[in-house]
Design a protein around this motif. Sequence first.
Motif, PDB file in Angstrom:
ATOM      1  N   ALA A 629       2.948   9.315  -7.441  1.00 38.54           N
ATOM      2  CA  ALA A 629       4.231   9.163  -8.357  1.00 38.54           C
ATOM      3  C   ALA A 629       4.784  10.730  -8.233  1.00 38.54           C
ATOM      4  O   ALA A 629       3.855  11.910  -8.806  1.00 38.54           O
ATOM      5  N   GLY A 630       5.774  10.930  -7.942  1.00 37.93           N
ATOM      6  CA  GLY A 630       6.500  12.365  -8.019  1.00 37.93           C
ATOM      7  C   GLY A 630       6.335  13.177  -6.828  1.00 37.93           C
ATOM      8  O   GLY A 630       6.922  14.359  -6.784  1.00 37.93           O
ATOM      9  N   LEU A 631       5.429  12.550  -5.810  1.00 38.36           N
ATOM     10  CA  LEU A 631       5.320  13.371  -4.653  1.00 38.36           C
ATOM     11  C   LEU A 631       6.461  13.431  -3.552  1.00 38.36           C
ATOM     12  O   LEU A 631       6.494  13.955  -2.618  1.00 38.36           O
ATOM     13  N   GLU A 632       7.405  12.565  -3.923  1.00 39.37           N
ATOM     14  CA  GLU A 632       8.320  12.366  -2.744  1.00 39.37           C
ATOM     15  C   GLU A 632       9.112  13.815  -2.213  1.00 39.37           C
ATOM     16  O   GLU A 632       9.448  13.986  -1.452  1.00 39.37           O
ATOM     17  N   ASP A 633       9.482  14.488  -3.225  1.00 40.84           N
ATOM     18  CA  ASP A 633      10.394  15.814  -3.033  1.00 40.84           C
ATOM     19  C   ASP A 633       9.219  16.833  -2.385  1.00 40.84           C
ATOM     20  O   ASP A 633       9.652  17.633  -1.882  1.00 40.84           O
ATOM     21  N   VAL A 634       8.186  16.603  -2.676  1.00 39.15           N
ATOM     22  CA  VAL A 634       7.247  17.459  -2.337  1.00 39.15           C
ATOM     23  C   VAL A 634       6.863  17.304  -0.811  1.00 39.15           C
ATOM     24  O   VAL A 634       6.574  18.119  -0.023  1.00 39.15           O
ATOM     25  N   CYS A 635       6.524  16.192  -0.567  1.00 41.76           N
ATOM     26  CA  CYS A 635       5.869  15.499   0.734  1.00 41.76           C
ATOM     27  C   CYS A 635       7.068  14.429   1.410  1.00 41.76           C
ATOM     28  O   CYS A 635       6.545  13.478   1.031  1.00 41.76           O
ATOM     29  N   PRO A 636       8.087  15.073   1.978  1.00 37.57           N
ATOM     30  CA  PRO A 636       8.726  13.874   2.622  1.00 37.57           C
ATOM     31  C   PRO A 636       8.053  13.312   3.766  1.00 37.57           C
ATOM     32  O   PRO A 636       8.547  12.110   4.253  1.00 37.57           O
ATOM     33  N   ARG A 637       7.014  13.825   4.246  1.00 38.06           N
ATOM     34  CA  ARG A 637       6.098  12.953   5.289  1.00 38.06           C
ATOM     35  C   ARG A 637       5.018  12.571   4.870  1.00 38.06           C
ATOM     36  O   ARG A 637       4.304  13.178   3.960  1.00 38.06           O
ATOM     37  N   THR A 638       4.414  11.265   5.243  1.00 33.43           N
ATOM     38  CA  THR A 638       3.350  10.551   4.843  1.00 33.43           C
ATOM     39  C   THR A 638       2.578  10.292   5.947  1.00 33.43           C
ATOM     40  O   THR A 638       3.060   9.697   7.010  1.00 33.43           O
ATOM     41  N   LEU A 639       1.139  10.464   6.158  1.00 33.00           N
ATOM     42  CA  LEU A 639       0.244   9.972   7.181  1.00 33.00           C
ATOM     43  C   LEU A 639      -0.821   9.379   6.499  1.00 33.00           C
ATOM     44  O   LEU A 639      -1.194   9.703   5.265  1.00 33.00           O
ATOM     45  N   HIS A 640      -1.314   8.132   7.055  1.00 37.78           N
ATOM     46  CA  HIS A 640      -2.300   7.412   6.537  1.00 37.78           C
ATOM     47  C   HIS A 640      -3.371   7.168   7.281  1.00 37.78           C
ATOM     48  O   HIS A 640      -3.567   6.937   8.327  1.00 37.78           O
ATOM     49  N   LEU A 641      -4.583   7.559   6.731  1.00 36.99           N
ATOM     50  CA  LEU A 641      -5.976   7.529   7.367  1.00 36.99           C
ATOM     51  C   LEU A 641      -6.589   6.270   6.825  1.00 36.99           C
ATOM     52  O   LEU A 641      -6.681   5.771   5.976  1.00 36.99           O
ATOM     53  N   ARG A 642      -7.111   5.687   7.913  1.00 40.67           N
ATOM     54  CA  ARG A 642      -8.089   4.558   7.769  1.00 40.67           C
ATOM     55  C   ARG A 642      -9.097   4.449   8.759  1.00 40.67           C
ATOM     56  O   ARG A 642      -8.942   4.584  10.101  1.00 40.67           O
ATOM     57  N   LYS A 643     -10.360   4.636   8.055  1.00 43.81           N
ATOM     58  CA  LYS A 643     -11.606   4.719   8.742  1.00 43.81           C
ATOM     59  C   LYS A 643     -11.539   5.860  10.016  1.00 43.81           C
ATOM     60  O   LYS A 643     -12.010   5.673  11.169  1.00 43.81           O
ATOM     61  N   GLY A 644     -10.894   7.055   9.578  1.00 44.61           N
ATOM     62  CA  GLY A 644     -11.030   8.040  10.626  1.00 44.61           C
ATOM     63  C   GLY A 644      -9.988   8.171  11.421  1.00 44.61           C
ATOM     64  O   GLY A 644      -9.723   8.916  12.310  1.00 44.61           O
ATOM     65  N   VAL A 645      -8.754   7.170  11.516  1.00 46.00           N
ATOM     66  CA  VAL A 645      -7.705   6.730  12.435  1.00 46.00           C
ATOM     67  C   VAL A 645      -6.711   7.007  11.696  1.00 46.00           C
ATOM     68  O   VAL A 645      -6.501   6.498  10.481  1.00 46.00           O
ATOM     69  N   LEU A 646      -5.603   7.678  12.237  1.00 43.40           N
ATOM     70  CA  LEU A 646      -3.885   7.730  11.691  1.00 43.40           C
ATOM     71  C   LEU A 646      -3.405   6.403  12.230  1.00 43.40           C
ATOM     72  O   LEU A 646      -3.435   5.929  12.991  1.00 43.40           O
ATOM     73  N   GLU A 647      -2.910   5.633  10.967  1.00 48.85           N
ATOM     74  CA  GLU A 647      -2.121   4.739  11.375  1.00 48.85           C
ATOM     75  C   GLU A 647      -0.794   5.123  10.994  1.00 48.85           C
ATOM     76  O   GLU A 647      -0.256   5.712   9.857  1.00 48.85           O
ATOM     77  N   THR A 648       0.165   4.402  11.730  1.00 49.42           N
ATOM     78  CA  THR A 648       1.543   4.797  11.576  1.00 49.42           C
ATOM     79  C   THR A 648       2.448   3.598  10.934  1.00 49.42           C
ATOM     80  O   THR A 648       3.578   3.836  10.718  1.00 49.42           O
ATOM     81  N   ALA A 649       1.831   2.475  11.050  1.00 47.66           N
ATOM     82  CA  ALA A 649       2.325   1.324  10.465  1.00 47.66           C
ATOM     83  C   ALA A 649       2.722   1.569   8.640  1.00 47.66           C
ATOM     84  O   ALA A 649       1.896   2.515   8.103  1.00 47.66           O
ATOM     85  N   PRO A 650       3.683   0.843   8.373  1.00 43.82           N
ATOM     86  CA  PRO A 650       4.004   1.073   6.548  1.00 43.82           C
ATOM     87  C   PRO A 650       2.836   0.661   5.987  1.00 43.82           C
ATOM     88  O   PRO A 650       2.113  -0.323   6.247  1.00 43.82           O
ATOM     89  N   ALA A 651       2.403   1.385   4.948  1.00 45.25           N
ATOM     90  CA  ALA A 651       1.615   1.154   4.024  1.00 45.25           C
ATOM     91  C   ALA A 651       1.736  -0.366   3.298  1.00 45.25           C
ATOM     92  O   ALA A 651       2.877  -0.844   3.264  1.00 45.25           O
ATOM     93  N   THR A 652       0.698  -1.055   2.882  1.00 44.16           N
ATOM     94  CA  THR A 652       0.682  -2.508   2.136  1.00 44.16           C
ATOM     95  C   THR A 652       1.402  -2.193   0.796  1.00 44.16           C
ATOM     96  O   THR A 652       1.383  -0.876   0.246  1.00 44.16           O
ATOM     97  N   ALA A 653       1.908  -3.254   0.315  1.00 43.32           N
ATOM     98  CA  ALA A 653       2.391  -3.120  -1.252  1.00 43.32           C
ATOM     99  C   ALA A 653       1.620  -2.746  -2.212  1.00 43.32           C
ATOM    100  O   ALA A 653       1.964  -2.084  -2.844  1.00 43.32           O
ATOM    101  N   GLY A 654       0.285  -3.041  -1.862  1.00 42.76           N
ATOM    102  CA  GLY A 654      -0.444  -2.483  -2.935  1.00 42.76           C
ATOM    103  C   GLY A 654      -1.039  -1.030  -2.937  1.00 42.76           C
ATOM    104  O   GLY A 654      -1.675  -0.564  -3.727  1.00 42.76           O
ATOM    105  N   GLY A 655      -0.575  -0.422  -1.475  1.00 40.28           N
ATOM    106  CA  GLY A 655      -0.655   1.020  -1.875  1.00 40.28           C
ATOM    107  C   GLY A 655      -1.954   1.280  -0.945  1.00 40.28           C
ATOM    108  O   GLY A 655      -1.984   2.463  -0.104  1.00 40.28           O
ATOM    109  N   MET A 656      -3.067   0.578  -0.907  1.00 39.82           N
ATOM    110  CA  MET A 656      -4.258   0.921  -0.123  1.00 39.82           C
ATOM    111  C   MET A 656      -4.556  -0.175   0.920  1.00 39.82           C
ATOM    112  O   MET A 656      -4.439  -1.471   0.261  1.00 39.82           O
ATOM    113  N   PRO A 657      -5.030  -0.078   1.825  1.00 38.14           N
ATOM    114  CA  PRO A 657      -5.400  -1.249   2.799  1.00 38.14           C
ATOM    115  C   PRO A 657      -6.503  -2.220   2.163  1.00 38.14           C
ATOM    116  O   PRO A 657      -7.517  -1.432   1.582  1.00 38.14           O
TER     117      PRO A 657
END
Length: 657
Positions: A629-657
């Motif tokens: 919450a509120g991080l949009e202006d601080v961090c316009p870019r988002t990277l998602h790590l899953r089991k040590g690998v970067l994923e570029t697909a959009p995150a799931t609706a629940g926030g975590m895979p």
Amino acid sequence: MGALCAVIAIISVVVPFAAGLALLGTVPTGLLAYRYRLRVLVAATVAAGIIAFLIAGLGSFVTVINSAYIGGMTGVVKRRGGGVATVISSSFVAGLVFGAAVIGEFTVMTRLRHLIFQAASANVSGVAAFMNRVHLQTAAATLTRYFAKALHFWQWLALGYCVVAVMIVSLIGWWALSRLLERMCGIPDVHKLDAWDGSDGEQAPVGPVPARLDKVRFRYPNASQDALREVSMDLRAGEHVAVTGANGSGKTTLMLILAGREPTSGTVERPGAVGLGKLGGTAVVLQHPESQVLGTRVADDVVWGLPPGTDIDVDRLLSEVGLDAFAERDTGSLSGGELQRLALAGALAREPALLIADEVTSMVDQRGRDTLLSVLSRLPERHRTALVHITHFDNEAASADRTINLSESSPSAGSMVETAAAPASTAAVDPGGRGRMIELIDVGHEYGSGTPWAKTALRNINFVVEQGDGVLIHGGNGSGKSTLAWIMAGLTIPTTGACLIGGEPIHEHVGAVALSFQAARLQLMRSNVGLEVASSAGFSDRDEHLVAEALGAVGLDPALASRRIDQLSGGQMRRVVLAGLLVRKPPVLILDEPLAGLDGPSQRGLLRLLADLRHERGLTLVVISHDFAGLEDVCPRTLHLRKGVLETAPATAGGMP
């Protein structure tokens, strides 16, 4: 402390000309004897002695025993208010006991006695030969004659030698250690939990609830104001109570009172003893779980301290807290969030009548939070456990039967932390054009590489952080986020690939990237807030206006400058670390879980500060967080790590895979 003593003993024996280091081994044993009961020192000595003997033989074992004696005697005498006279009398008695033991040993082991006496005679003969060379023939003859006579009364010779040697060593140890212990006396163990069961000190049957607090206050030693202002409350069996409030309002201090700490004023009424850590008593999950995890294996830690023969379904407990198939894992390989779940499993193993959870979800991913909240909210119904849940999150407080707000002002909707779904992931590699600050090329990392315990933390990580960029890195607990942060700060060298700054390996430029640790307490090295900020920033703590400006920049009251570090809440510790880092004006700042433990206003204030720094100063930010919450202006870019690998697909609706 035992391990530290063992290491010192081994080094003093193995390393040439390092025998003098053996004196340092008295420091950990002295601190143990000064602060704890004798059996703690005995346990540490046994552990240290076994380790030292197995690695470096009898010499290091004897060094551990000597350290335990000197440190133990000094610590006990100092704790009881004794002085030099007490040391002399105590060491005299100890010398007699040691001498009697040596005489008994020599009486039984005659060949050893003759060998030692022959060695001593050879040394005396050598001295006498030297004296003859320098024309001291009379003195040489006298020395040889009297030594030969003394050997006929070897029992008295051995006893006198032991008494004198023990007294000299004891006095040297007292001189060196007593000053150190005087300094340690001024450092209160403010978060120590004592099983206080009433002023009479007698043990009562376990019965922590129902509890009534009447006008309870608490002030830490040497503090100028109360850490917990006047509180009156009732806690009933099977009740779920949420405790909220701003950072520093006394939430953790209230936890200490409920867990058995005697209040400064007011009364606490219970039907029985607190039963801290006992079956059916009180269990506590602390804000910093690393201080509660004692076992080296997850399954062992769950049952640590329980009476022998207690039947515990370890796998079921681990499954309840979301640690399925973790029983055989090494606790040293767990992330901060996983450690919190393990601490909760250990608390539940005691089937407590009262469970106190101190911000247990602050370091856990969204899925883990949902799991823990589900476990906690069902406890009063399933086990009639009274639950006191200290939290900043609005949804967690809403699940309780009632809420107690410790803030001075009236509670408001904006005082709680709101939850939000993770933002969609963006491209891992950004071509950009603003100038590359940090570049990761095929970075991978494996812990315990080349051993049977090897564990891959990261694989094939590629992305670029540009000047003035703001990058959010998120993922589940154990996905490798903290490992990635340490690599980007140059504190860990990747197993494969390269992490570059200015085209050069970043580990060759440690300090160019500032890092705020996930466990803020590990980064605070000074005794009080003002000294810590000044030391981190590189100016004198006498520049009070600079310290005040640094604290004000992160939303802390400048009056906190004189407060001891251990008197701060977890959220305050995070902001003190950040204050010292920001004053240094680093080009890149990595924040590992910067929002954990902060109340709503503090989170929003910190996010505004970071956004301003990025937009106005061009500060490059990398934020690792489970809170979005509120991080949009601080961090316009988002990277998602899953089991040590970067994923570029959009995150799931629940926030975590």
